[in-house]
Design an enzyme around this catalytic site. Structure first.
Site, PDB file in Angstrom:
ATOM      1  N   GLY A  17     -59.887 118.505-111.840  1.00 22.22           N
ATOM      2  CA  GLY A  17     -59.745 119.956-112.514  1.00 22.22           C
ATOM      3  C   GLY A  17     -60.089 120.945-111.242  1.00 22.22           C
ATOM      4  O   GLY A  17     -59.893 120.453-110.059  1.00 22.22           O
ATOM      5  N   HIS A  31     -56.854 129.461 -97.504  1.00 25.23           N
ATOM      6  CA  HIS A  31     -56.809 127.952 -97.344  1.00 25.23           C
ATOM      7  C   HIS A  31     -56.271 127.521 -96.006  1.00 25.23           C
ATOM      8  O   HIS A  31     -56.806 126.494 -95.431  1.00 25.23           O
ATOM      9  CB  HIS A  31     -55.862 127.290 -98.473  1.00 25.23           C
ATOM     10  CG  HIS A  31     -56.618 127.256 -99.679  1.00 25.23           C
ATOM     11  ND1 HIS A  31     -55.849 126.733-100.865  1.00 25.23           N
ATOM     12  CD2 HIS A  31     -57.771 127.932-100.096  1.00 25.23           C
ATOM     13  CE1 HIS A  31     -56.713 126.904-101.898  1.00 25.23           C
ATOM     14  NE2 HIS A  31     -57.836 127.485-101.373  1.00 25.23           N
TER      15      HIS A  31
END
Length: 197
Positions: free
Chosen positions: A12, A57
């Site tokens: 998830g 990121h």
């Protein structure tokens, strides 16, 4: 941590999928100085939040894995694997879910018009999926694929979203069948579903 010939990492959102892929890349790079790692990023920034997320990121990944090169390829994964794959290079594809989204639920005006032509889009996706699976099987070096497992929740409203969830489930099954190892991430903990740890 043993790097498999090919590994699919599912889970998830914020389950630790990308972090596991990075750890595998670190293990690969640590074994020999002449090895390389290339991240094939499929995400695209269509809004300010996504731009900020991608930038964060990139910064964090550069600190954790300065030797990993990043290339952006939102649609042609087969081509990216062919261009960057080699025996001494580990490829990380992050992520298959966004790649599928670019094909089946495209953003932007031109892509939105193509979305109206669902038959053509589905045929394009089927052809790309077949090319990708062939590239995965023939990749000369190890490959790590990251994707979301979104089929565990309630059935979504709307035919298009249900079709997307179905398509992702089929893609995950096909990729899992082609991979040596499949790992499900649960709250940051890897659970090996197929292949050894």
């Amino acid at each position: 941590m043993r790097v498999a010939r090919s590994e699919l990492i599912l889970g998830g959102q914020k389950s630790g999928k990308s972090r596991r892929a990075e750890r595998l890349a670190q293990a690969w790079l640590a074994e020999r100085a002449d090895r390389r790692a290339v991240l094939i990023a499929t995400g695209q920034a269509h809004d300010e939040e996504m731009r900020a997320r991608i930038a964060r990121h990139q910064r964090e990944r550069a600190q954790r894995l300065p030797r990993m090169q990043t290339v952006e390829e939102p649609r042609d994964l087969a081509g990216a694997i062919a261009r960057h794959g080699e025996a001494r290079t580990l490829l990380v594809v992050d992520c298959l879910t966004l790649w599928l989204t670019h094909w089946l639920m495209p953003a932007g005006d031109a892509m939105a018009r193509k979305y109206e032509e669902k038959t053509a889009l589905t045929q394009d996706w089927q052809a790309q999926s077949a090319l990708f699976l062939e590239a995965l099987k023939s990749a000369p070096g190890p490959i790590v694929l990251v994707g979301n497992e979104i089929g565990l929740g309630v059935i979504p409203l709307g035919a298009e979203v249900r079709a997307f969830v179905d398509a992702l489930g089929v893609l995950n099954q096909r990729v899992a069948a082609a991979c040596e190892r499949v790992t499900l991430m649960v709250a940051g903990i890897p659970v090996v579903v197929k292949g050894g740890a």
